[in-house]
Design a protein around this motif. Sequence first.
Motif, PDB file in Angstrom:
ATOM      1  N   ILE A  65      81.366  31.403 107.382  1.00  0.00           N
ATOM      2  CA  ILE A  65      80.377  30.341 107.572  1.00  0.00           C
ATOM      3  C   ILE A  65      79.025  31.044 107.616  1.00  0.00           C
ATOM      4  N   ARG A  66      78.144  30.699 106.702  1.00  0.00           N
ATOM      5  CA  ARG A  66      76.878  31.423 106.629  1.00  0.00           C
ATOM      6  C   ARG A  66      75.762  30.471 106.185  1.00  0.00           C
ATOM      7  N   GLY A  67      74.534  31.027 106.193  1.00  0.00           N
ATOM      8  CA  GLY A  67      73.367  30.187 105.900  1.00  0.00           C
ATOM      9  C   GLY A  67      72.901  29.589 107.226  1.00  0.00           C
ATOM     10  N   ALA A  68      71.583  29.660 107.456  1.00  0.00           N
ATOM     11  CA  ALA A  68      71.057  29.314 108.785  1.00  0.00           C
ATOM     12  C   ALA A  68      71.378  27.879 109.212  1.00  0.00           C
ATOM     13  N   GLY A  69      71.278  26.940 108.292  1.00  0.00           N
ATOM     14  CA  GLY A  69      71.547  25.544 108.648  1.00  0.00           C
ATOM     15  C   GLY A  69      73.009  25.334 109.014  1.00  0.00           C
ATOM     16  N   ARG A  70      73.895  25.876 108.186  1.00  0.00           N
ATOM     17  CA  ARG A  70      75.337  25.698 108.440  1.00  0.00           C
ATOM     18  C   ARG A  70      75.725  26.360 109.748  1.00  0.00           C
ATOM     19  N   THR A  90      77.009  36.139 117.643  1.00  0.00           N
ATOM     20  CA  THR A  90      77.625  36.327 116.324  1.00  0.00           C
ATOM     21  C   THR A  90      76.692  36.976 115.315  1.00  0.00           C
ATOM     22  N   ARG A  91      75.515  36.355 115.138  1.00  0.00           N
ATOM     23  CA  ARG A  91      74.535  36.901 114.191  1.00  0.00           C
ATOM     24  C   ARG A  91      73.153  36.755 114.819  1.00  0.00           C
ATOM     25  N   PRO A  92      72.338  37.804 114.697  1.00  0.00           N
ATOM     26  CA  PRO A  92      71.112  37.796 115.508  1.00  0.00           C
ATOM     27  C   PRO A  92      69.868  37.175 114.872  1.00  0.00           C
ATOM     28  N   HIS A  99      66.347  32.521  95.602  1.00  0.00           N
ATOM     29  CA  HIS A  99      67.010  33.753  96.037  1.00  0.00           C
ATOM     30  C   HIS A  99      67.990  33.397  97.153  1.00  0.00           C
ATOM     31  N   CYS A 100      69.132  34.034  97.146  1.00  0.00           N
ATOM     32  CA  CYS A 100      70.198  33.786  98.122  1.00  0.00           C
ATOM     33  C   CYS A 100      70.786  32.394  97.892  1.00  0.00           C
ATOM     34  N   ASN A 101      71.379  31.843  98.935  1.00  0.00           N
ATOM     35  CA  ASN A 101      72.020  30.534  98.803  1.00  0.00           C
ATOM     36  C   ASN A 101      71.542  29.691  99.972  1.00  0.00           C
ATOM     37  N   SER A 102      70.527  28.898  99.700  1.00  0.00           N
ATOM     38  CA  SER A 102      69.916  28.084 100.747  1.00  0.00           C
ATOM     39  C   SER A 102      70.115  26.613 100.432  1.00  0.00           C
ATOM     40  N   GLU A 103      70.743  25.929 101.386  1.00  0.00           N
ATOM     41  CA  GLU A 103      70.927  24.471 101.252  1.00  0.00           C
ATOM     42  C   GLU A 103      69.595  23.778 101.076  1.00  0.00           C
ATOM     43  N   ALA A 104      68.598  24.206 101.884  1.00  0.00           N
ATOM     44  CA  ALA A 104      67.297  23.527 101.867  1.00  0.00           C
ATOM     45  C   ALA A 104      66.587  23.747 100.533  1.00  0.00           C
ATOM     46  N   THR A 118      62.571  29.471  98.266  1.00  0.00           N
ATOM     47  CA  THR A 118      63.663  30.094  99.030  1.00  0.00           C
ATOM     48  C   THR A 118      63.850  29.309 100.326  1.00  0.00           C
ATOM     49  N   GLY A 119      64.882  29.644 101.053  1.00  0.00           N
ATOM     50  CA  GLY A 119      65.083  29.081 102.387  1.00  0.00           C
ATOM     51  C   GLY A 119      64.511  30.025 103.421  1.00  0.00           C
ATOM     52  N   ALA A 120      64.872  29.807 104.678  1.00  0.00           N
ATOM     53  CA  ALA A 120      64.424  30.688 105.768  1.00  0.00           C
ATOM     54  C   ALA A 120      65.475  30.736 106.863  1.00  0.00           C
ATOM     55  N   ASP A 121      65.567  31.896 107.482  1.00  0.00           N
ATOM     56  CA  ASP A 121      66.397  32.032 108.684  1.00  0.00           C
ATOM     57  C   ASP A 121      65.555  31.866 109.932  1.00  0.00           C
ATOM     58  N   ALA A 122      64.274  32.176 109.784  1.00  0.00           N
ATOM     59  CA  ALA A 122      63.355  32.024 110.914  1.00  0.00           C
ATOM     60  C   ALA A 122      61.931  31.964 110.393  1.00  0.00           C
ATOM     61  N   TYR A 143      63.981  23.349 112.971  1.00  0.00           N
ATOM     62  CA  TYR A 143      64.745  24.115 113.963  1.00  0.00           C
ATOM     63  C   TYR A 143      64.946  25.573 113.534  1.00  0.00           C
ATOM     64  N   LYS A 144      64.263  25.981 112.464  1.00  0.00           N
ATOM     65  CA  LYS A 144      64.265  27.415 112.110  1.00  0.00           C
ATOM     66  C   LYS A 144      62.992  28.094 112.592  1.00  0.00           C
ATOM     67  N   PHE A 145      62.101  27.325 113.219  1.00  0.00           N
ATOM     68  CA  PHE A 145      60.882  27.917 113.755  1.00  0.00           C
ATOM     69  C   PHE A 145      61.222  28.568 115.094  1.00  0.00           C
ATOM     70  N   ALA A 151      70.050  42.847 106.441  1.00  0.00           N
ATOM     71  CA  ALA A 151      70.428  41.598 105.755  1.00  0.00           C
ATOM     72  C   ALA A 151      69.236  40.684 105.503  1.00  0.00           C
ATOM     73  N   PHE A 152      68.112  40.934 106.185  1.00  0.00           N
ATOM     74  CA  PHE A 152      66.958  40.032 106.062  1.00  0.00           C
ATOM     75  C   PHE A 152      65.672  40.844 105.996  1.00  0.00           C
ATOM     76  N   ASP A 153      64.597  40.221 105.531  1.00  0.00           N
ATOM     77  CA  ASP A 153      63.286  40.858 105.633  1.00  0.00           C
ATOM     78  C   ASP A 153      62.226  39.820 105.996  1.00  0.00           C
TER      79      ASP A 153
HETATM   80  O1  RUB Z   1      69.166  34.014 103.902  1.00  0.00           O
HETATM   81  C1  RUB Z   1      69.924  33.077 103.830  1.00  0.00           C
HETATM   82  C2  RUB Z   1      71.378  33.187 104.162  1.00  0.00           C
HETATM   83  O2  RUB Z   1      71.731  34.479 104.586  1.00  0.00           O
HETATM   84  P1  RUB Z   1      73.287  34.794 104.917  1.00  0.00           P
HETATM   85  O3  RUB Z   1      74.054  34.519 103.680  1.00  0.00           O
HETATM   86  O4  RUB Z   1      73.282  36.232 105.315  1.00  0.00           O
HETATM   87  O5  RUB Z   1      73.674  33.881 106.065  1.00  0.00           O
HETATM   88  C3  RUB Z   1      69.405  31.709 103.499  1.00  0.00           C
HETATM   89  O6  RUB Z   1      68.340  31.801 102.585  1.00  0.00           O
HETATM   90  C4  RUB Z   1      68.866  31.065 104.787  1.00  0.00           C
HETATM   91  O7  RUB Z   1      69.834  31.158 105.807  1.00  0.00           O
HETATM   92  C5  RUB Z   1      68.540  29.601 104.572  1.00  0.00           C
HETATM   93  O8  RUB Z   1      69.706  28.901 104.223  1.00  0.00           O
HETATM   94  P2  RUB Z   1      69.876  27.341 104.518  1.00  0.00           P
HETATM   95  O9  RUB Z   1      68.720  26.672 103.834  1.00  0.00           O
HETATM   96  O10 RUB Z   1      71.205  26.988 103.921  1.00  0.00           O
HETATM   97  O11 RUB Z   1      69.830  27.151 105.999  1.00  0.00           O
END
Ligand code: RUB
Length: 320
Positions: A15-20, A58-60, A124-129, A191-195, A229-231, A269-271
């Motif tokens: 299960i990955r991606g910040a939203g999920r 789980t993930r920081p 870049h990556c796989n972002s739902e948003a 792109t999406g964002a984790d934070a 909620y990613k802020f 994993a992030f920058d």
């Molecule tokens: O960097 C990633 C996923 O990294 P990982 O695969 O290491 O979790 C995505 O761009 C963001 O989480 C946003 O995704 P979303 O828009 O789906 O929240």
Amino acid sequence: MLLNETADQIRSMKIRGAGRIARTAAAALRDYAETFEGSDLGSFRHGMDEAACTLLATRPTAVSLPNAVRFVMKAMDGTGTVPEAQSAITKAADSFLLSSKHAVEWIGEIGARHISDGDVVLTHCNSEAALACILTAHRQGKNLEVFATEVRPRNQGLLTIRTLNDAGVKTNYIVDSAVRSFINDVDLVITGADAVTVNGAVVNKIGTSQIALAAHEARTTMLVAAETYKFAPRSILGERIEIEERQTDEVLDPAVAATLPHVRVRNPAFDVTPARYVDEIVTEMGAIPPTMAYIIIRDHLGWGIEEFHKDFEFNERMQE
Ligand SMILES: O=C(COP(=O)(O)O)[C@H](O)[C@H](O)COP(=O)(O)O
């Protein structure tokens, strides 16, 4: 699924991606709360704190995780009995799940307005948003072409190209290092964002900042699609976002690594992309300049400085 199994799935990136991740954590807390038997509110709270801790460990990097956990846990405030607390948690988790789903839909609508007929979009990556913006524009009948990166070492780009292919979007799949070679063919990067931190910096999958630099040099618009909620509230206090560094075997076969004693493999994993390389952040509240991050944190997420004291108490309780 048991809470520990859910935590394992997030840790191992099934299960990955910040939203999920955020939605999964909210649902896991709700399900965990519902399994509690007994009438002692103290034990219930203690169990919930432990469950929250397990999920948070789980993930920081993705701030959506602590924000979702806090939102659900805060619902227990002021409850006097276990059933009351259980029902408050269920209500909060369900409301988070629904608002998260709506947020992605809204972002899709707003982001799609930034995409014109005939545009070439790089993601870049796989972002739902980010994908919501592209797929909404496609559904609106706009003729699009997408460049999707491979995303070494975990190849999340494969998920992206499958989704785009299934939707019938014309897509080019490229290695990460080919971005600059194609950036002049691209109208828009999404792109999406984790934070997102208080100064508007965007934390996302490793390689995002290089893409933003290439886009800046080519004068290509760089959009970030991110739910509010990613802020990151704690960035107001100067707290930095921890960049997850994952196992080296994701990058290099351990058998090969063993033959290279002077080589250290690094796998962040992030920058961090500074705000000046981001044109707009598309949130469910509208598209904003990254410098408005403070307003989102204070006025929308409701994190005044006094909230940090409550948060501090929560963290202290979790460390007991
Ligand atoms: O960097 C990633 C996923 O990294 P990982 O695969 O290491 O979790 C995505 O761009 C963001 O989480 C946003 O995704 P979303 O828009 O789906 O929240």
